[in-house]
Design an enzyme around this catalytic site. Structure first.
Site, PDB file in Angstrom:
ATOM      1  N   THR A   1     -33.476 -11.912 -18.147  1.00 57.49           N
ATOM      2  CA  THR A   1     -32.675 -12.991 -17.583  1.00 57.49           C
ATOM      3  C   THR A   1     -33.323 -13.494 -16.303  1.00 57.49           C
ATOM      4  O   THR A   1     -34.009 -12.764 -15.600  1.00 57.49           O
ATOM      5  CB  THR A   1     -31.252 -12.515 -17.257  1.00 57.49           C
ATOM      6  OG1 THR A   1     -31.328 -11.504 -16.241  1.00 57.49           O
ATOM      7  CG2 THR A   1     -30.568 -11.941 -18.487  1.00 57.49           C
TER       8      THR A   1
ATOM      9  N   GLU B   1     -28.127 -14.240 -22.936  1.00 50.95           N
ATOM     10  CA  GLU B   1     -27.479 -13.200 -23.729  1.00 50.95           C
ATOM     11  C   GLU B   1     -27.002 -13.688 -25.098  1.00 50.95           C
ATOM     12  O   GLU B   1     -26.630 -12.874 -25.946  1.00 50.95           O
ATOM     13  CB  GLU B   1     -26.275 -12.645 -22.959  1.00 50.95           C
ATOM     14  CG  GLU B   1     -26.616 -11.823 -21.733  1.00 50.95           C
ATOM     15  CD  GLU B   1     -26.853 -12.638 -20.473  1.00 50.95           C
ATOM     16  OE1 GLU B   1     -26.922 -12.043 -19.390  1.00 50.95           O
ATOM     17  OE2 GLU B   1     -26.970 -13.893 -20.575  1.00 50.95           O
TER      18      GLU B   1
ATOM     19  N   LYS C   1     -13.435 -21.526  -3.054  1.00 50.05           N
ATOM     20  CA  LYS C   1     -12.028 -21.276  -2.750  1.00 50.05           C
ATOM     21  C   LYS C   1     -11.738 -21.773  -1.337  1.00 50.05           C
ATOM     22  O   LYS C   1     -12.232 -21.221  -0.354  1.00 50.05           O
ATOM     23  CB  LYS C   1     -11.684 -19.787  -2.874  1.00 50.05           C
ATOM     24  CG  LYS C   1     -10.181 -19.534  -2.897  1.00 50.05           C
ATOM     25  CD  LYS C   1      -9.843 -18.120  -3.329  1.00 50.05           C
ATOM     26  CE  LYS C   1      -8.336 -17.956  -3.530  1.00 50.05           C
ATOM     27  NZ  LYS C   1      -7.986 -16.587  -3.965  1.00 50.05           N
TER      28      LYS C   1
ATOM     29  N   TRP D   1      -8.715 -23.364  -5.764  1.00 49.33           N
ATOM     30  CA  TRP D   1     -10.031 -23.368  -6.379  1.00 49.33           C
ATOM     31  C   TRP D   1     -10.562 -24.793  -6.482  1.00 49.33           C
ATOM     32  O   TRP D   1      -9.846 -25.717  -6.851  1.00 49.33           O
ATOM     33  CB  TRP D   1      -9.985 -22.754  -7.778  1.00 49.33           C
ATOM     34  CG  TRP D   1      -9.641 -21.296  -7.801  1.00 49.33           C
ATOM     35  CD1 TRP D   1      -8.469 -20.733  -8.204  1.00 49.33           C
ATOM     36  CD2 TRP D   1     -10.481 -20.209  -7.399  1.00 49.33           C
ATOM     37  NE1 TRP D   1      -8.528 -19.367  -8.081  1.00 49.33           N
ATOM     38  CE2 TRP D   1      -9.750 -19.017  -7.584  1.00 49.33           C
ATOM     39  CE3 TRP D   1     -11.776 -20.131  -6.888  1.00 49.33           C
ATOM     40  CZ2 TRP D   1     -10.277 -17.764  -7.285  1.00 49.33           C
ATOM     41  CZ3 TRP D   1     -12.305 -18.884  -6.596  1.00 49.33           C
ATOM     42  CH2 TRP D   1     -11.553 -17.728  -6.799  1.00 49.33           C
TER      43      TRP D   1
END
Length: 556
Positions: free
Chosen positions: A192, A339, A449, A454
């Site tokens: 990754t 993945e 935040k 949010w």
């Protein structure tokens, strides 16, 4: 009592091995062309012979089943040959991310422990001082396009170099019988390109890659000609072959027998030349590469004439999508991760398209798309329970599909966390529309935040990208004494728009807030103009680096 029908004693069970992907092309595509930049052209018949020759070269090294063979190369016919010859010989192909930092490159090699390294001379300096005597690497195969010899780099004292790729293939037997074996055998591994900690190794079996290839072909084949794939298409990757199997397309293009073009190193002028001269009709890339190619085309006053382009890796903003469509690119979104091998969703098109405005069409192309065949995609809350559909029901996108990595290489704890409660956790915040379209609103680690609320950085970026002066944009959260965090907008202006002010950009965000498209507290508190935005090794915005940079500046 068994409820299965008996098979004939000599019936062939047909394991789903990568070699089966070649069956059709070996019959119907022998004269089809494969092009490597301006350096080489070969037919599929020659490709199959070269795959056999490479398999014989590897067999001569006396490797054991399950040994790892690593490749460090630009996108080339050689890489395509390794995609097949290595796993078909029951070895594991490691595609080394050559855009990582040198220490991370060596980390991935040390972690995967390859026995063989196919090394392009352009990357030899990266490993020149590598402690080979303490490594797993026993054999180096030299790859070169520039007349650079092994002696130029290593001197005459590098006994691990077994020869130059083309010379080795020229003397190898052109026949090789690839065996059958368990379809669950690992075929590939790579690492990754995450922005935190050491890269993590993912791995995929033959069965997983065959199913992914079939699904990719079927999903794209279900789209209309304007967006989908047909036998007359010319394919060229603009995503590196070291990154998630170049999104699976080299396997799919070879299985279906398309003409293929491999560009080598990614340079905007070379990419555009190949698109024009080889009549490339379908490709894929991250937004950064699209921006580079658009800029090159603008400098030449060139049009792409309906080039089909799937964007992944980072969000396709509406501003960039509009610019691409204006220059003749049929652009739309695909979603996946390292993945997931990677294909999970695609923008949905139909031969009977509903009436929609230009703005609605562009917005649709920038959504995450609908799940492709065989993908079970759900949105879960913090209690790992599915939420309803609609923009008001956001949560983490979780997945099941038959080609998702089962764990991380030599890191079972991280694998268990990835698969908690039986679904793969993407760490992407999303909602699902009633028609099944997914919209990712942020990465779990990138959401801002502010005052207990949010804020989606991706939503703000989409709004700001629509300003005609904006070439690139990233929105990050920076510490704020009153609100905890506030959004900061980092803007790269187009070359002819350098007199644009922060208030000009802010006005489009305030207009969106007044229309209820974003909350008022989502309007960034600060706008900074920068020459470029930090990127990861595969061209994604590196928001971790940005947050560190601007958090330190705020402290100062």
């Amino acid at each position: 009592m068994s409820n299965t029908y008996p098979s004939a004693p000599s019936a062939y069970e047909f394991p789903l091995l990568i070699k089966q992907l070649l069956n059709r092309a070996k019959t119907v595509s022998l004269n089809q062309e494969i092009v490597y930049a301006d350096k080489k052209s070969l037919t599929y018949a020659e490709l199959f012979t070269r795959i056999n020759r490479l398999a014989n070269v590897l067999a001569g090294l006396k490797l054991a089943a399950g040994n790892v063979v690593a490749v460090m190369d630009w996108d080339s016919h050689r890489y395509l040959e390794a995609y097949f010859a290595v796993p078909m010989s029951q070895y594991i192909l490691q595609t080394v991310n050559i855009r990582l930092s040198p220490d991370k490159i060596l980390y991935t090699i040390n972690h995967a422990k390859p026995k063989v390294l196919l090394l392009n001379s352009e990357f030899a300096e990266l490993v020149k001082n590598y402690q080979f005597e303490n490594s797993s690497i026993e054999h180096i195969i030299w790859l070169d396009d520039n007349g650079v010899s092994v002696e130029n780099v290593f001197g005459s004292n590098q006994p691990r170099v077994v020869g130059e790729y083309e010379a080795l293939l020229a003397t190898a037997d052109s026949n090789f019988e690839f065996p059958d074996f368990d379809e669950n055998t690992i075929a590939t591994t790579f690492y990754t390109s995450g922005t935190t900690g050491d890269p993590k190794g993912v791995f995929f079996s033959h069965r997983q890659l065959v199913l992914h290839t079939l699904t990719e072909a079927a999903s794209l084949g279900m789209l209309p000609d304007k967006q989908g794939v047909s036998y007359g298409d010319v394919y060229m990757p603009m995503t590196p072959m070291f990154h998630v199997h170049a999104w699976g397309f080299p396997f799919t293009a070879t299985m279906t027998g398309l003409k293929q073009v491999y560009p080598g190193r990614y340079a905007p002028d070379t990419l555009l030349d190949l698109i024009i001269n080889e009549k490339v009709s379908i490709t894929h890339c991250v937004p950064t590469i699209l921006q580079m190619v658009l800029k090159e085309a603008q400098s030449r006053n060139a049009n792409f004439n309906g080039l089909k382009m799937i964007i992944g890796g980072s969000m396709l903003t509406e501003g960039l999508a509009k610019a691409a469509i204006t220059q003749g690119i049929e652009v739309f979104t695909g979603y996946g991760m390292s993945e997931t091998a990677p294909l999970i969703s695609l923008t949905d098109f139909s031969i009977h398209e509903p009436e929609m405005t230009e703005a609605e069409d562009i917005a649709r192309r920038c959504m995450t798309g609908k799940p492709v065949l065989m993908v079970d995609a759900q949105v879960w809350d913090e209690n790992n329970k599915p939420v309803g559909t609609g923009k008001e029901h956001t949560g983490e996108l979780v997945l099941r599909a038959p080609w998702l990595t089962q764990s991380y290489l030599k890191n079972e704890d991280a694998g268990a966390e990835l698969w908690e409660h039986g679904y793969m956790h993407t760490q992407d915040i999303a909602y699902m529309c009633p028609d099944g379209t997914i919209k990712i609103t942020d990465r779990l680690k990138d959401v801002i935040k502010s005052g207990g609320e949010w804020i989606s950085s991706l939503e703000i970026e989409t709004i700001l990208s629509l300003h005609p002066a904006v070439a690139d944009v990233a929105v990050i959260g920076i510490p704020d004494k009153q609100w905890g965090e506030r959004p900061l907008a980092l803007i790269v202006l187009k070359p002819n728009c350098q007199d644009t002010s922060a208030d000009d950009i802010k006005a489009i965000a305030e207009q969106a807030a007044s229309k209820g498209m974003i909350p008022k507290y989502g309007v960034p508190s600060e706008f900074k103009f920068v020459d470029e935005l930090p990127k990861t090794s595969v061209g994604k915005h590196d928001k971790k680096v940005m947050r560190e940079m601007y958090a330190e500046q705020n402290k100062a």
